[in-house]
Scaffold this motif. Structure first.
Motif, short mmCIF file in Angstrom:
data_model
loop_
_atom_site.label_atom_id
_atom_site.label_comp_id
_atom_site.label_asym_id
_atom_site.label_seq_id
_atom_site.Cartn_x
_atom_site.Cartn_y
_atom_site.Cartn_z
N ALA A 142 44.70 31.97 51.13
CA ALA A 142 44.54 31.59 49.70
C ALA A 142 43.49 31.29 49.12
O ALA A 142 42.95 31.37 47.96
N LEU A 143 42.69 30.15 49.90
CA LEU A 143 41.40 29.73 49.66
C LEU A 143 40.51 30.88 49.52
O LEU A 143 39.50 30.78 48.67
N SER A 144 40.57 31.54 50.49
CA SER A 144 39.59 32.91 50.29
C SER A 144 39.78 33.61 49.10
O SER A 144 38.79 33.81 48.41
N ALA A 145 40.84 33.78 48.64
CA ALA A 145 41.25 34.58 47.45
C ALA A 145 40.58 33.77 46.26
O ALA A 145 39.84 34.22 45.26
N GLN A 146 40.95 32.54 46.19
CA GLN A 146 40.47 31.51 45.19
C GLN A 146 38.91 31.50 44.96
O GLN A 146 38.44 31.53 43.74
N SER A 147 38.32 31.42 46.11
CA SER A 147 36.94 31.34 46.20
C SER A 147 36.25 32.59 45.23
O SER A 147 35.22 32.65 44.83
N ARG A 148 36.93 33.88 45.84
CA ARG A 148 36.48 34.85 44.96
C ARG A 148 36.62 35.09 43.42
O ARG A 148 35.84 35.61 42.88
N VAL A 149 37.72 34.51 43.10
CA VAL A 149 38.11 34.36 41.67
C VAL A 149 37.12 33.59 40.83
O VAL A 149 36.53 33.78 40.03
N VAL A 150 36.85 32.32 41.73
CA VAL A 150 35.80 31.25 41.21
C VAL A 150 34.34 32.13 40.75
O VAL A 150 33.98 31.82 39.71
N PHE A 151 34.17 32.70 41.89
CA PHE A 151 32.94 33.51 41.89
C PHE A 151 32.88 34.51 40.69
O PHE A 151 31.89 34.59 39.99
N LEU A 152 33.91 34.95 40.42
CA LEU A 152 33.87 36.05 39.28
C LEU A 152 33.85 35.26 37.87
O LEU A 152 33.13 35.60 36.97
N MET A 153 34.66 34.09 37.89
CA MET A 153 34.54 33.39 36.68
C MET A 153 33.32 32.75 36.19
O MET A 153 32.88 32.62 35.31
N LEU A 154 32.53 32.45 37.58
CA LEU A 154 31.18 31.90 37.22
C LEU A 154 29.78 33.09 36.93
O LEU A 154 28.95 32.56 36.46
N THR A 155 30.46 34.28 37.23
CA THR A 155 29.28 35.46 37.06
C THR A 155 29.69 36.42 35.99
O THR A 155 28.78 37.11 35.46
#
Length: 308
Positions: free
Chosen positions: A40-53
Motif C-alpha cells: 500500500a505504501l509503495s502504491a501511495q508513494s507513486r501516486v504522491v509522485f504523480l501529484m507532485l509532478t
C-alpha cells in the motif's frame, strides 16, 4: 513413577499444541499485514509522485499536460490527444507494484462529497436512500443525525450506522467539517450524483458527460432534480480541494480465507504554505473487507494508472 512422568510429559505437549498453533497463526497474520502495508505504501508513494509532478486540472491530474520545470519555466507537455486525466471521483485504477502484486487505487476529492454538517434534510434523506437504506431504518438514521447536528457542530454521525451501511455512507461523505460549504460537481462520485438526481440513468449520463465536457452549468441544467443541485451550495466551491482521499485495495489470501480484500486508506493533503510537505498521508488505516459503494462505476475492469 516413570510411566506417570511420561504421561504427564505427553499431556503437557498435547496441551501446548493449540497455543503453538495460535502463535504460528498470529505470526503469519503479522507478516501478511506488514506485506499489505508495504504494498500500500509503495502504491501511495507513486501516486504522491504523480501529484507532485503532474498538473492538476478541473477534476484530477492532467497526466502529460503542461507543467512547471524546476527552474520555473513552463514545459508544454505531450500532445492533447496523448494526454490523459486521472479523475479524482473515486473511480478504480489498476496499478502494478511488482511481479506478484497488483492493487486497485481510488482517488477522491473531498470537495465532491456530501458534507453532513451542512446538507439539507432532503439531501441527507436522498443520500441514505441512494445507499440502499429505506423505510423506518432510513428515517431513524436521518432523524438521529439531524438531532445530533442541531445540538453541536462537532457531532459524529457514524454512531447512527454500522457495518456496510456505515462504510457506504463514509465513501460518499466528507470526513471533516469544511469551513467553506459547497459541493464540487466535477469530482462527485456516482453515489453523490445518484442522491442529487434520483436517477441511475441520469447518473450514468453525467459520468459520461464528465469525460467529454467539463461544463458544470450544463450538468446542472440537464440533470437537476427537484432543485436539489441548485439548493446545495455547490457554486461556492470552484475547484478541487486540498484534501484527496486515497484507498488501495489489496488481494491477500494468506491473511484470511473469508475476506478477499484488504483496504488501505489515507488522506493526502496539499500544504499551500510549504509544497515540500504536501501530500503526506494523514490518518492511514488498514481494514479488511470489500470497498463499499452506494452506486458503482460503469466499467467492470479498472483502467491502468499511468506511470512516469
Amino acid at each position: 513413577m516413570a510411566a506417570l512422568a511420561v504421561a504427564l510429559l505427553a499431556l503437557g505437549l498435547v496441551m501446548s499444541l493449540p497455543a503453538s498453533d495460535r502463535l504460528g497463526q498470529e505470526l503469519r497474520h503479522a507478516r501478511a499485514q506488514l506485506h499489505v502495508e508495504r504494498v500500500a505504501l509503495s502504491a501511495q508513494s507513486r501516486v504522491v509522485f504523480l501529484m507532485l509532478t503532474e498538473p492538476v486540472g478541473q477534476n484530477g491530474l492532467e497526466f502529460g499536460g503542461p507543467r512547471l520545470a524546476l527552474d520555473g519555466s513552463l514545459v508544454s507537455g505531450e500532445l492533447p490527444s496523448m494526454r490523459r486525466t486521472i479523475l479524482f471521483d473515486g473511480r478504480p485504477y489498476k496499478m502494478k507494484i511488482d511481479s506478484t502484486n497488483e492493487v486497485i487505487v481510488r482517488l477522491q476529492d473531498e470537495g465532491g462529497l456530501i458534507n453532513l454538517h451542512q446538507a439539507s434534510t432532503t439531501i441527507l434523506s436522498d443520500l441514505i436512500s441512494a445507499c440502499g437504506i429505506t423505510g423506518p431504518r432510513a428515517q431513524n438514521i436521518a432523524a438521529g443525525i439531524l438531532a445530533d447536528r442541531s445540538r453541536t457542530s462537532d457531532f459524529d454521525w457514524r454512531k447512527h450506522v454500522r457495518g456496510d451501511e456505515r462504510r457506504k455512507l463514509e465513501a460518499a461523505t466528507a470526513w471533516r467539517h469544511r469551513e467553506k460549504p459547497g459541493l464540487y460537481l466535477p469530482t462527485a462520485p456516482p453515489s453523490v450524483l445518484l442522491a442529487l438526481t434520483g436517477s441511475e440513468r441520469r447518473t450514468r449520463q453525467i459520468l459520461e458527460l464528465r469525460e467529454r465536457d467539463q461544463d458544470i452549468s450544463k450538468m446542472v441544467l440537464l440533470y437537476n432534480k427537484n432543485g436539489n443541485i441548485i439548493q446545495y451550495p455547490y457554486r461556492q466551491m470552484g475547484s478541487i480541494t486540498a484534501h484527496i482521499r486515497m484507498s488501495v485495495q489489496i488481494s491477500h489470501d494468506r491473511l484470511t480465507n473469508t475476506l478477499p480484500v484488504y483496504l488501505y486508506q489515507s488522506t493526502l493533503e496539499l500544504d499551500r504554505d510549504d509544497p515540500a510537505l504536501s501530500f503526506i498521508a494523514k490518518g492511514p488505516i488498514v481494514d479488511a473487507g470489500y470497498q463499499s459503494e452506494c452506486f458503482p462505476f460503469l466499467e467492470e475492469a479498472a483502467q491502468p494508472l499511468p506511470e512516469r
